[in-house]
Design a protein around this motif. Structure first.
Motif, PDB file in Angstrom:
ATOM      1  N   ILE A 306      -1.318  14.074 -38.214  1.00 33.63           N
ATOM      2  CA  ILE A 306       0.135  13.926 -38.126  1.00 33.63           C
ATOM      3  C   ILE A 306       0.437  12.442 -37.935  1.00 33.63           C
ATOM      4  O   ILE A 306       0.176  11.871 -36.879  1.00 33.63           O
ATOM      5  CB  ILE A 306       0.709  14.738 -36.948  1.00 33.63           C
ATOM      6  N   ILE A 307       0.948  11.808 -38.991  1.00 32.91           N
ATOM      7  CA  ILE A 307       1.192  10.359 -38.924  1.00 32.91           C
ATOM      8  C   ILE A 307       2.641  10.034 -38.576  1.00 32.91           C
ATOM      9  O   ILE A 307       2.964   8.886 -38.271  1.00 32.91           O
ATOM     10  CB  ILE A 307       0.810   9.663 -40.244  1.00 32.91           C
ATOM     11  N   GLY A 308       3.508  11.015 -38.629  1.00 32.86           N
ATOM     12  CA  GLY A 308       4.910  10.749 -38.326  1.00 32.86           C
ATOM     13  C   GLY A 308       5.663  12.032 -38.054  1.00 32.86           C
ATOM     14  O   GLY A 308       5.187  13.138 -38.333  1.00 32.86           O
ATOM     15  N   LEU A 309       6.853  11.871 -37.496  1.00 34.23           N
ATOM     16  CA  LEU A 309       7.696  13.022 -37.195  1.00 34.23           C
ATOM     17  C   LEU A 309       9.155  12.591 -37.292  1.00 34.23           C
ATOM     18  O   LEU A 309       9.574  11.638 -36.632  1.00 34.23           O
ATOM     19  CB  LEU A 309       7.387  13.570 -35.804  1.00 34.23           C
ATOM     20  N   ARG A 310       9.884  13.262 -38.183  1.00 30.07           N
ATOM     21  CA  ARG A 310      11.312  12.997 -38.316  1.00 30.07           C
ATOM     22  C   ARG A 310      12.053  13.940 -37.381  1.00 30.07           C
ATOM     23  O   ARG A 310      11.989  15.150 -37.535  1.00 30.07           O
ATOM     24  CB  ARG A 310      11.771  13.222 -39.752  1.00 30.07           C
ATOM     25  N   GLN A 311      12.721  13.342 -36.374  1.00 29.47           N
ATOM     26  CA  GLN A 311      13.411  14.165 -35.391  1.00 29.47           C
ATOM     27  C   GLN A 311      14.716  14.728 -35.950  1.00 29.47           C
ATOM     28  O   GLN A 311      15.242  14.242 -36.950  1.00 29.47           O
ATOM     29  CB  GLN A 311      13.691  13.346 -34.130  1.00 29.47           C
ATOM     30  N   ALA A 312      15.220  15.748 -35.283  1.00 26.39           N
ATOM     31  CA  ALA A 312      16.438  16.409 -35.732  1.00 26.39           C
ATOM     32  C   ALA A 312      17.620  15.447 -35.770  1.00 26.39           C
ATOM     33  O   ALA A 312      18.538  15.604 -36.584  1.00 26.39           O
ATOM     34  CB  ALA A 312      16.747  17.601 -34.830  1.00 26.39           C
ATOM     35  N   ASN A 313      17.617  14.419 -34.917  1.00 21.94           N
ATOM     36  CA  ASN A 313      18.723  13.455 -34.884  1.00 21.94           C
ATOM     37  C   ASN A 313      18.594  12.373 -35.959  1.00 21.94           C
ATOM     38  O   ASN A 313      19.421  11.469 -36.047  1.00 21.94           O
ATOM     39  CB  ASN A 313      18.832  12.816 -33.496  1.00 21.94           C
ATOM     40  N   GLY A 314      17.519  12.428 -36.774  1.00 23.44           N
ATOM     41  CA  GLY A 314      17.349  11.487 -37.871  1.00 23.44           C
ATOM     42  C   GLY A 314      16.398  10.341 -37.590  1.00 23.44           C
ATOM     43  O   GLY A 314      15.996   9.639 -38.514  1.00 23.44           O
ATOM     44  N   SER A 315      16.007  10.124 -36.353  1.00 26.77           N
ATOM     45  CA  SER A 315      15.080   9.032 -36.034  1.00 26.77           C
ATOM     46  C   SER A 315      13.655   9.414 -36.429  1.00 26.77           C
ATOM     47  O   SER A 315      13.288  10.587 -36.421  1.00 26.77           O
ATOM     48  CB  SER A 315      15.142   8.698 -34.540  1.00 26.77           C
ATOM     49  N   LEU A 316      12.855   8.393 -36.755  1.00 21.78           N
ATOM     50  CA  LEU A 316      11.482   8.605 -37.198  1.00 21.78           C
ATOM     51  C   LEU A 316      10.502   8.125 -36.133  1.00 21.78           C
ATOM     52  O   LEU A 316      10.571   6.981 -35.681  1.00 21.78           O
ATOM     53  CB  LEU A 316      11.219   7.865 -38.510  1.00 21.78           C
ATOM     54  N   LEU A 317       9.595   9.004 -35.719  1.00 19.20           N
ATOM     55  CA  LEU A 317       8.528   8.645 -34.784  1.00 19.20           C
ATOM     56  C   LEU A 317       7.244   8.452 -35.574  1.00 19.20           C
ATOM     57  O   LEU A 317       6.754   9.374 -36.221  1.00 19.20           O
ATOM     58  CB  LEU A 317       8.327   9.747 -33.733  1.00 19.20           C
ATOM     59  N   VAL A 318       6.709   7.235 -35.557  1.00 23.50           N
ATOM     60  CA  VAL A 318       5.432   6.961 -36.203  1.00 23.50           C
ATOM     61  C   VAL A 318       4.331   7.195 -35.170  1.00 23.50           C
ATOM     62  O   VAL A 318       4.412   6.698 -34.047  1.00 23.50           O
ATOM     63  CB  VAL A 318       5.379   5.515 -36.736  1.00 23.50           C
TER      64      VAL A 318
END
Length: 351
Positions: A306-318
């Motif tokens: 898992i290299i990233g996660l797009r949160q429900a609020n639109g922000s991207l967690l790398v």
């Protein structure tokens, strides 16, 4: 478009034939005062040029009418022969049947992707979509281009059977018109990619598609930077500029070659390609809801990461924190080989 034109030729041939019969019957009835049966008989024998003879001797006006009528029918018959010859010997009936069958199948499509323009960019987009399992309808005005592709003349495999060419659901016509977009099922489509050569045409397509389907995702190609704002205003969600991307890619190969090679692995441009996949929270198995990234343990179970996660609020967690708990609306971005991603799909996706 050519096949639809051939249908119109067939319809025109039928109309000319009916007009010839009506003109003949009207002429023999009005000039020679024949009854309906006699007028029909003389019309058919004159058109067929069988020469059974006149019911009674024609008047001068009648002979003049028959002479002009015969010349008119020579043109009509010649046109009929050319039309029916093309249908019989050039396989037009088979092509029309295939076109009608394709139209009927497209009418049953829902959630598909429409690709407008089958040039270099359109073809590449089609291949990527088909490789991902998406159902695709192509809108193209050049029938000869599509024929060369489906006959395998380009040497490329389009339907994934290992043989160059392949069947492609195609609507022939001008993608900037509402009628053609409707024939491609734009009201039921989930996304549209417009990669026509002219930016103005792409603007028209985006504008028409957005009006016909406000919910669909629209990706547009642009050649000029000044066209980007116009396409976004017309309804495109994203605008791609291939020339600008190509130049940037070449420059980065000089200054950051290893980064570009890694990106090539992800994009499939390298032989040893990796696959970047996404999975929404709703697609994850329900018994795994509420677990942290650590507890999901994707890497140990599947080899993928898992290299990233797009949160429900639109922000991207790398590289999301291992203690993060995915929630509704989140999207996991997972990287791995084809085998690892397939294993990930089997182990984590809700059936």
């Amino acid at each position: 478009m050519l096949q639809r034109l051939n249908i119109n030729r067939l319809i025109l041939a039928v109309i000319l034939t009916m007009m010839s019969l009506i003109i003949g019957m009207a002429g023999f009835t009005y000039i020679e005062h024949y009854g309906p049966i006699d007028a029909f008989y003389m019309t058919v024998t004159t058109v067929a040029t069988v020469g059974f003879g006149e019911i009674h001797t024609f008047s001068e006006m009648g002979r003049l009418f028959v002479s002009i009528y015969i010349l008119y029918n020579l043109v009509v018959v010649a046109y009929l022969v050319s039309v029916f010859s093309s249908f019989i010997f050039d396989g037009e009936l088979r092509k029309i049947y295939k076109m009608i069958r394709t139209d009927q199948e497209i009418k049953r499509f829902s959630g598909h992707v429409i690709v407008c323009g089958f040039g270099r960019n359109g073809r590449r987009a089609y291949q990527e979509l088909r490789a991902s399992g998406a159902r695709v309808v192509v809108v193209e005005s050049n029938q000869e281009l599509m024929k060369s592709i489906t006959d395998g003349h380009t040497g490329e495999d389009y339907d994934g059977d290992g043989v160059p060419g392949g069947s492609i659901f195609t609507v022939f016509g001008d993608a900037t018109t509402d009628l053609v977009l409707k024939q491609a099922g734009v009201e039921r489509a989930s996304a549209l990619i417009t990669s026509l050569p002219k930016d103005a045409d792409n603007v028209f397509v985006a504008l028409s598609a957005r009006a016909l389907n406000p919910r669909m995702k629209i990706i547009a190609r642009a050649s000029l930077k000044t066209s980007e704002s116009k396409l976004l205003s017309a309804g495109a969600d994203s605008v791609v500029m291939p020339d600008e991307i190509g130049g940037s890619h070449m420059a980065k190969l000089v200054v950051r070659p290893e980064v570009i090679r890694f990106l090539d692995l992800i994009s499939g441009l390298s032989a040893d390609k990796l696959r970047l996949e996404e999975m929404t929270f709703q697609q994850i198995r329900r018994d795994l809801h509420g677990r942290t990234i650590r507890e999901l343990d994707v890497r140990s179970i599947t080899g993928a990461t898992i290299i990233g996660l797009r949160q429900a609020n639109g922000s991207l967690l790398v590289s999301p924190p291992v203690d993060y708990v995915p929630i509704a609306g989140d999207v996991l971005l997972v990287l791995g080989s084809e085998e690892q991603i397939e294993n990930f799909e089997v182990r984590f996706r809700q059936l």
